[in-house]
Design a protein around this motif. Structure first.
Motif, mmCIF file in Angstrom:
data_model
loop_
_atom_site.group_PDB
_atom_site.id
_atom_site.type_symbol
_atom_site.label_atom_id
_atom_site.label_comp_id
_atom_site.label_asym_id
_atom_site.label_seq_id
_atom_site.Cartn_x
_atom_site.Cartn_y
_atom_site.Cartn_z
ATOM 1 N N ASN A 1 0.855 -1.200 0.000
ATOM 2 C CA ASN A 1 0.000 0.000 0.000
ATOM 3 C C ASN A 1 0.884 1.242 0.000
ATOM 4 O O ASN A 1 1.862 1.324 0.747
ATOM 5 N N VAL A 2 0.530 2.213 -0.851
ATOM 6 C CA VAL A 2 1.273 3.464 -0.954
ATOM 7 C C VAL A 2 0.394 4.569 -0.393
ATOM 8 O O VAL A 2 -0.722 4.803 -0.876
ATOM 9 N N HIS B 1 4.065 0.524 2.377
ATOM 10 C CA HIS B 1 4.106 -0.463 3.457
ATOM 11 C C HIS B 1 3.332 -1.706 3.064
ATOM 12 O O HIS B 1 2.427 -1.660 2.214
ATOM 13 N N MET B 2 3.654 -2.814 3.675
ATOM 14 C CA MET B 2 2.929 -4.053 3.437
ATOM 15 C C MET B 2 1.594 -3.989 4.155
ATOM 16 O O MET B 2 1.514 -3.584 5.318
ATOM 17 N N ASP C 1 -3.478 1.104 7.497
ATOM 18 C CA ASP C 1 -2.168 1.738 7.262
ATOM 19 C C ASP C 1 -1.143 1.380 8.344
ATOM 20 O O ASP C 1 -0.349 2.230 8.767
ATOM 21 N N ALA C 2 -1.146 0.123 8.781
ATOM 22 C CA ALA C 2 -0.329 -0.261 9.936
ATOM 23 C C ALA C 2 0.793 -1.239 9.621
ATOM 24 O O ALA C 2 1.584 -1.559 10.507
ATOM 25 N N GLY C 3 0.902 -1.703 8.383
ATOM 26 C CA GLY C 3 1.875 -2.733 8.068
ATOM 27 C C GLY C 3 3.308 -2.228 8.038
ATOM 28 O O GLY C 3 3.586 -1.020 8.080
ATOM 29 N N ASP C 4 4.238 -3.174 7.952
ATOM 30 C CA ASP C 4 5.667 -2.847 7.974
ATOM 31 C C ASP C 4 6.042 -1.932 6.805
ATOM 32 O O ASP C 4 5.597 -2.125 5.668
ATOM 33 N N LYS D 1 9.130 -2.255 11.180
ATOM 34 C CA LYS D 1 7.840 -2.247 11.874
ATOM 35 C C LYS D 1 7.487 -0.829 12.303
ATOM 36 O O LYS D 1 8.358 -0.059 12.709
ATOM 37 N N GLN D 2 6.218 -0.500 12.228
ATOM 38 C CA GLN D 2 5.759 0.813 12.667
ATOM 39 C C GLN D 2 5.685 0.871 14.198
ATOM 40 O O GLN D 2 5.317 -0.110 14.844
#
Length: 314
Positions: free
Chosen positions: A103-104, A134-135, A141-144, A190-191
């Motif tokens: 995801n951008v 991020h993945m 919007d929480a992925g690495d 990781k976020q």
């Protein structure tokens, strides 16, 4: 890699353009139908048109369904790339490709997840904005983070300026992230979820001026809501008044928030801030306004006399 692209508006269009110009094979594009929402009519380059011009099959959906899932299985993607997809993508979709879904997002995650991040960031006085790839996982919007780039926010930048700065980051961030994924890398940054913030879509109501805000915040609101976005607005003598340009006053003005107080330079100062009674606050000097009937003029010409109030309601 075989890529399926989910995207919408100019953000999705720029992403698709970058993918088409790369060595990756775009095998399917998924986009939303055209919208009449005030914010979705802005930056509305058509993802569908670009895909069709390049012979890429297009599916138009508001949200994923069983038929789309079947199309995705047939497309057999290595990766899904999403940018400005406006509804939830379920795990069976984002987990389908061999390398997952990238995801951008146009913010420096973990801050400003969700919607309208550039406008919110400008209103809040952030010193920089950017784009994050991020993945995707099952949180918003929480992925690495695979790749992230930033640009500074200038002292007079509008939301439109920030759009142009960040939209140019889409191609290098997206393609750079795909290069890392294609290389076989699977571990990314990781976020820090303790730093996460989430914002809702902007609406016209969010452009309404609250004169209890400090003048510096209001000045940024005016810049954030500059053309082509719906302008910041207030009410004067019962009629809507759009504020097209304003600066923080040089002097400090005490009294009641919203009071039309004093001519300063090229502007007319309005008292601002919840504690304006103390006299420690700067005001907001309006320099250009638009009336309810569409006339655009300098504030010094509109306000023919001082006194009276600007209010939140008619």
């Amino acid at each position: 890699m075989r890529v399926v692209m989910f995207g919408y508006q100019t953000w999705g269009h720029r992403t698709l353009r970058a993918l088409l110009d790369s060595e990756h094979d775009v095998v399917l594009v998924v986009t939303h139908p055209r919208s009449e929402h005030a914010y979705e009519k802005i930056w509305s380059d058509s993802v569908a048109d670009l895909a069709e011009e390049n012979g890429v099959p297009v599916v138009i959906r508001n949200r994923p369904d069983d038929e789309l899932f079947d199309r995705l299985e047939e497309a057999d993607p290595d990766v899904i790339v999403a940018n400005n997809w406006r509804t939830w993508i379920p795990p069976r979709v984002f987990g389908l490709p061999r390398h997952g879904t990238l995801n951008v997002h146009d913010s420096l995650l973990p801050k400003y997840a969700g919607f309208s991040p550039l406008i919110w960031a400008l209103i809040n006085g952030e010193s920089e904005v950017g784009v994050t790839a991020h993945m995707m996982n099952d949180e918003l919007d929480a992925g690495d983070i695979v790749r992230q780039e930033s640009v500074p926010v200038g002292p007079t930048d509008t939301a439109t300026d920030l759009f142009h700065k960040t939209v140019d980051l889409i191609a290098p961030v997206t393609l750079g992230a795909l290069d890392l994924i294609a290389s076989g890398r699977t571990e990314f940054t990781k976020q820090d979820r303790s730093q996460a913030s989430f914002f809702h879509k902007r609406s016209v109501e969010d452009s309404r001026i609250d004169w209890t805000w400090p003048a510096a915040d209001l000045e940024r609101l005016v810049r954030a809501q500059s053309e082509p976005y719906p302008s910041a607005f207030t009410f004067h003598r019962g009629k809507r008044l759009e504020v097209l340009a304003a600066v923080v006053s040089e002097g400090r003005y005490g009294g009641t928030p919203g009071r039309v107080f004093y001519r300063e330079g090229d502007g007319v100062v309005i008292v601002a801030g919840a504690d304006a009674r103390t006299g420690r606050n700067h005001g907001l000097a309006l320099t250009r306004v638009r009336t309810e009937d569409g006339r655009e003029l300098p504030a010094t010409e509109y306000f023919t006399s001082m006194g009276g109030y600007l209010t939140n309601h008619p």
